[in-house]
Design an enzyme around this catalytic site. Structure first.
Site, short mmCIF file in Angstrom:
data_model
loop_
_atom_site.label_atom_id
_atom_site.label_comp_id
_atom_site.label_asym_id
_atom_site.label_seq_id
_atom_site.Cartn_x
_atom_site.Cartn_y
_atom_site.Cartn_z
N SER A 1 -38.58 -110.10 61.69
CA SER A 1 -38.92 -108.59 61.29
C SER A 1 -40.27 -108.21 62.05
O SER A 1 -40.96 -108.54 62.67
CB SER A 1 -39.66 -108.72 59.90
OG SER A 1 -39.93 -107.29 59.49
N TYR B 1 -45.45 -111.63 53.71
CA TYR B 1 -44.18 -111.24 54.51
C TYR B 1 -44.57 -111.33 55.77
O TYR B 1 -44.01 -111.96 56.88
CB TYR B 1 -43.48 -110.31 54.17
CG TYR B 1 -42.29 -110.00 54.92
CD1 TYR B 1 -41.17 -110.59 54.33
CD2 TYR B 1 -41.94 -108.82 55.93
CE1 TYR B 1 -39.78 -110.50 54.88
CE2 TYR B 1 -40.82 -108.69 56.35
CZ TYR B 1 -39.57 -109.29 56.12
OH TYR B 1 -38.34 -109.31 56.51
#
Length: 238
Positions: free
Chosen positions: A145, A158
């Site tokens: 990501s 994250y």
């Protein structure tokens, strides 16, 4: 882009019951690969299997919790016994966790997010590297990501887990830089119409985003036996 021919190749996809994983599993099967689809949700895997069969492909579904202490390793053993190789690994499963100030993140959230986003891929590398090396063209792709580098506020678990994943994958790829039979890369999929995206950006209109299937040309290039890219972070721009 020309049609990718994966006839006779074996592909493992994690997080295959929905979103990017589901879409890529279906596309891999359409391209001729036999897909081993894993996820925690049995119902979602069964629906995927039905769609793959309808499309003329083949699939083996494996309900699997990546946080189980030996599930990944047992799967590696099963693949070794049944197929003796693995041509494609698409490590897609991910966990967003909770978007909250870093000082308020509970230990369980850290454990879960790091476990799924970093430890599970690390265990996959250990379990599946011999199988990928047994292929004439082993290909490993990890879905990461842009959060790994943007590191926006409130995304600490994250972002940290994806940054660590990038480092893990690049380091592993560098170990095999002189072996053309295995190619290892990371993909930043960007904003796609997925459940995780809706959770992260609840005010966003999902109809403005591409479907997960739009990612296929990028993935197809990286899993193709002809792929020469290695150790790269490939960014999909939609």
């Amino acid at each position: 882009m020309t049609q990718t021919d994966l006839d006779g190749r074996l592909a493992l996809v994690s997080g295959a019951s929905r979103g990017i994983g589901r879409a890529m599993a279906l596309e891999l099967a359409k391209a001729g690969a036999h897909v081993i689809a894993t996820a925690r949700t049995t119902g979602g895997l069964e629906e995927l299997d039905d769609d793959i069969v309808k499309a003329g492909g083949s699939c083996t579904i494996v309900p699997l919790d990546l946080m189980s202490p030996d599930g990944i390793e047992k799967l590696g053993g099963v693949i070794t016994e049944r197929w003796e190789k693995l041509d494609i690994l698409l490590a897609n499963a991910g966990s967003l966790g909770v978007l909250t100030p870093a000082s308020q993140v509970k230990s369980k959230t850290w454990h879960d997010v790091i476990g799924v986003n970093l430890m599970a891929p690390a265990r996959m590398i250990r379990a599946f590297e011999p199988l990928l090396l047994a292929s004439d063209a082993g290909r490993a792709v990890f879905i990461s990501s842009g959060a790994a580098s943007s590191r926006r506020a409130f995304w600490a678990p994250y972002a940290a887990s994806k940054a660590a994943l990038d480092a893990l994958v690049e380091s592993w790829a560098n170990e095999h830089v002189n072996n053309p039979n295995i190619r290892i890369n990371t993909v930043y999929p960007g904003a796609l119409r997925t459940q995780m995206r809706s959770k992260a950006f609840p005010g966003e209109n999902p109809d403005t985003l591409p479907e997960p299937s739009a990612l296929w040309p990028t993935i197809a290039e990286l899993v193709s036996p002809d792929c020469t890219r290695n150790g790269e972070t490939v960014k999909f721009d939609g």
